[in-house]
Each structure stands twice: as structure tokens, then as C-alpha cells.
Design a protein around this motif. Structure first.
Motif, short mmCIF file in Angstrom:
data_model
loop_
_atom_site.label_atom_id
_atom_site.label_comp_id
_atom_site.label_asym_id
_atom_site.label_seq_id
_atom_site.Cartn_x
_atom_site.Cartn_y
_atom_site.Cartn_z
N ILE A 103 0.83 -1.20 0.00
CA ILE A 103 0.00 0.00 0.00
C ILE A 103 0.87 1.26 0.00
O ILE A 103 0.58 2.23 -0.72
CB ILE A 103 -0.97 0.00 1.20
N VAL A 104 1.94 1.25 0.81
CA VAL A 104 2.84 2.41 0.83
C VAL A 104 3.43 2.63 -0.56
O VAL A 104 3.49 3.77 -1.06
CB VAL A 104 3.95 2.21 1.87
N ASN A 105 3.88 1.55 -1.19
CA ASN A 105 4.40 1.66 -2.55
C ASN A 105 3.33 2.21 -3.49
O ASN A 105 3.62 3.02 -4.39
CB ASN A 105 4.89 0.31 -3.05
N SER A 106 2.11 1.75 -3.29
CA SER A 106 1.00 2.19 -4.14
C SER A 106 0.72 3.68 -3.98
O SER A 106 0.51 4.40 -4.96
CB SER A 106 -0.25 1.39 -3.80
N LEU A 107 0.71 4.14 -2.73
CA LEU A 107 0.42 5.55 -2.48
C LEU A 107 1.52 6.44 -3.09
O LEU A 107 1.23 7.50 -3.65
CB LEU A 107 0.30 5.81 -0.98
N ALA A 108 2.76 5.97 -2.98
CA ALA A 108 3.86 6.72 -3.60
C ALA A 108 3.72 6.71 -5.12
O ALA A 108 3.90 7.73 -5.79
CB ALA A 108 5.19 6.11 -3.19
N GLN A 109 3.37 5.54 -5.66
CA GLN A 109 3.21 5.44 -7.10
C GLN A 109 2.06 6.30 -7.60
O GLN A 109 2.08 6.80 -8.73
CB GLN A 109 2.98 3.97 -7.49
N TYR A 110 1.04 6.46 -6.75
CA TYR A 110 -0.07 7.34 -7.13
C TYR A 110 0.42 8.76 -7.35
O TYR A 110 0.03 9.43 -8.32
CB TYR A 110 -1.13 7.30 -6.03
N GLU A 111 1.28 9.25 -6.44
CA GLU A 111 1.82 10.60 -6.60
C GLU A 111 2.62 10.70 -7.89
O GLU A 111 2.55 11.71 -8.60
CB GLU A 111 2.68 10.95 -5.39
N VAL A 112 3.37 9.65 -8.20
CA VAL A 112 4.16 9.64 -9.42
C VAL A 112 3.25 9.61 -10.65
O VAL A 112 3.51 10.27 -11.66
CB VAL A 112 5.13 8.44 -9.43
N HIS A 113 2.18 8.84 -10.54
CA HIS A 113 1.21 8.77 -11.63
C HIS A 113 0.65 10.16 -11.94
O HIS A 113 0.56 10.57 -13.11
CB HIS A 113 0.08 7.82 -11.25
N VAL A 114 0.30 10.91 -10.90
CA VAL A 114 -0.21 12.27 -11.09
C VAL A 114 0.89 13.19 -11.62
O VAL A 114 0.65 14.02 -12.51
CB VAL A 114 -0.79 12.82 -9.77
#
Length: 266
Positions: A173-184
Motif C-alpha cells: 500500500i505504501v508503494n502504491s500511495l507513492a506510485q499514485y503521486e508519481v502517476h499524477v
């Protein structure tokens, strides 16, 4: 022969009998069952995947065995049945009720694990694989709620049998939340909104340390500074990228393909 008044009396009496018969509730087959039998029947239905039949049985057991550990177990079984029946809202509502009524229950670790699991799966979505869309590209509220449930579990019950899997999912989940910021950030960069891209990418770097997404985040920051004609900040970011990811493929090949998602763990 009957008079008119007599016929009216008979007619009314017949209607009353019919109404009484119509209003009489159907016999409940569980009326004579013991709580243990209800539980056993509910488990059998659940084992067969008949969640629509298992849920009412666990509801009856919850009332029939009120105040006992069996009633607590019935609540947890009902929550799981709702979850398997693709009814996450009902499952989460059942867990919330359980947590309020039984804060010291021996089954609290399982309740927290199930709460985290429901939000985790609900956020990922059953069509995520088909759409090649990962958790980072979806709304993050459920992911954050899932993380908090798993975090509470491993904090309060570090030796729980559910703790190892919970820790693994927290990392995801932590990786996912970070990846979300990168996605944006990547979205902003491709639309020439470089300042916004830098801000979102920096969030991934500063708020979520030591995660895979940091590599792409630094790359986006570097590109954005270059596009803004800020060579010193660009070069500084490049040095940080090279130091932390000496074999970075971004510097050699640019953005990664979406054909092989990083996130397929479950």
C-alpha cells in the motif's frame, strides 16, 4: 336457505379466516435448533459458497446467542460472508458494529485483518487485471483505510497469525500511495505543467521513503527542471537519482512500459 344477513356473516367470517391464514408467518425451521446447530448450518452454507443462505443464519445466531462468544463469532462470520458475496459496505458495517460492541474480543485481530482486506480488495477492483490498472491509478481513500486497519493489527497484535500478511500488504500500500503521486506527476509533466509535476513527484520522494516509485519521481523532477530551463536543479536531481539508483533504466530508456505492472503480488 340462508338469509341475506346470515350469508353476510358467513362471508365476513370466511374473509377473517383467510386474512388470518394469510398473515400467519411461515414457520422458521431454526426455531427448534440450538445455537450450535445454527452455527454449523451457517458454516456448511458458507463452505458451499451459498453466502445468501449463510448470512441469515449468522444473523439469527447473533440474536439467539446474544452475550456469548458464539454471537461474536457469528458477527465475524457474517462480515466474511458479506465480503465473499461482494457486499463490502455491509461487511464493513458489520465489522464496525463488532468493534464497538466487543472492543476486548479475542477475535479483534481477525476483525482488523478482514477490515483491511475488504478495503484492499475493494480498491484494487476485480477488473484491475483486465484493465491493466493498478492500485496507484485508483482513488486512494480505500487504500489508506486499509493501511490503517493493518497498522492497528500489527501494532496491537504483533504476534497474530494475520500479522505477517498484514505487514506485506502495508508495504504494498505504501508503494502504491507513492506510485499514485508519481502517476499524477507524470500526468502533469505530459501536459507541460512542470511546476505541478515537480510538487507531486517531491511528495512521493519525501513522504514515502525507500520505495520503488522514488526512482521515477526523481526522473520526473529532473525532466521538469530541464523543461523549466533550470540546469543546476536538474543536475542536482540527476546526481541524487544516480546515487540512489545507479542502474536506473529511466536515464537510459525513459519512462517504463505499462505492459508489465510492478504491482502484481496477489
Amino acid at each position: 336457505m340462508f338469509g341475506l344477513s346470515t350469508l353476510r356473516v358467513i362471508s365476513c367470517a370466511s374473509l377473517l379466516v383467510l386474512a388470518a391464514c394469510a398473515s400467519k408467518p411461515a414457520a422458521d425451521r431454526t426455531d427448534t435448533w440450538s445455537p450450535n446447530k445454527i452455527y454449523a448450518e451457517g458454516k456448511d452454507e458458507a463452505k458451499a459458497g451459498a453466502w445468501d443462505k449463510a448470512i441469515p443464519l449468522f444473523e439469527k445466531l447473533e440474536g439467539r446467542a446474544a452475550g456469548t462468544p458464539l454471537a461474536q463469532q457469528a458477527q465475524l462470520e457474517k462480515a466474511f460472508a458479506h465480503y465473499k458475496a461482494n457486499e463490502p459496505a455491509q461487511a464493513l458495517a458489520t465489522i464496525d458494529r463488532f468493534k464497538k460492541l466487543h472492543p476486548a474480543s479475542a477475535g479483534m485481530d481477525y476483525a482488523l485483518y478482514l477490515q483491511g482486506l475488504i478495503n484492499f480488495n475493494d480498491n484494487l477492483g476485480i477488473f484491475g487485471f483486465l484493465a491493466k490498472q493498478d492500485l496507484s491509478e485508483r482513488d486512494q481513500n480505500a487504500a489508506k483505510e486499509s493501511f490503517e486497519a493493518f497498522k492497528e493489527l500489527v501494532t496491537r497484535f504483533p504476534d497474530s497469525k494475520y500479522a505477517p500478511d498484514s505487514r506485506a500488504r502495508m508495504t504494498y500500500i505504501v508503494n502504491s500511495l507513492a506510485q499514485y503521486e508519481v502517476h499524477v506527476a507524470r500526468y502533469y509533466y505530459t501536459r507541460n505543467a512542470y511546476v505541478a509535476a515537480i510538487n507531486r513527484a517531491q511528495t512521493a520522494v519525501t513522504d514515502y521513503q525507500n520505495v520503488p516509485a522514488s526512482e521515477e519521481a526523481l526522473y520526473i523532477i529532473m525532466l521538469s527542471y530541464d523543461a523549466l530551463n533550470m540546469p543546476q536543479l536538474r543536475d542536482d536531481t540527476k546526481r541524487v537519482l544516480e546515487k540512489n539508483f545507479p542502474k536506473s533504466e529511466f536515464l537510459a530508456r525513459g519512462f517504463k512500459s505499462k505492459d508489465s505492472p510492478w504491482w502484481k503480488l496477489w
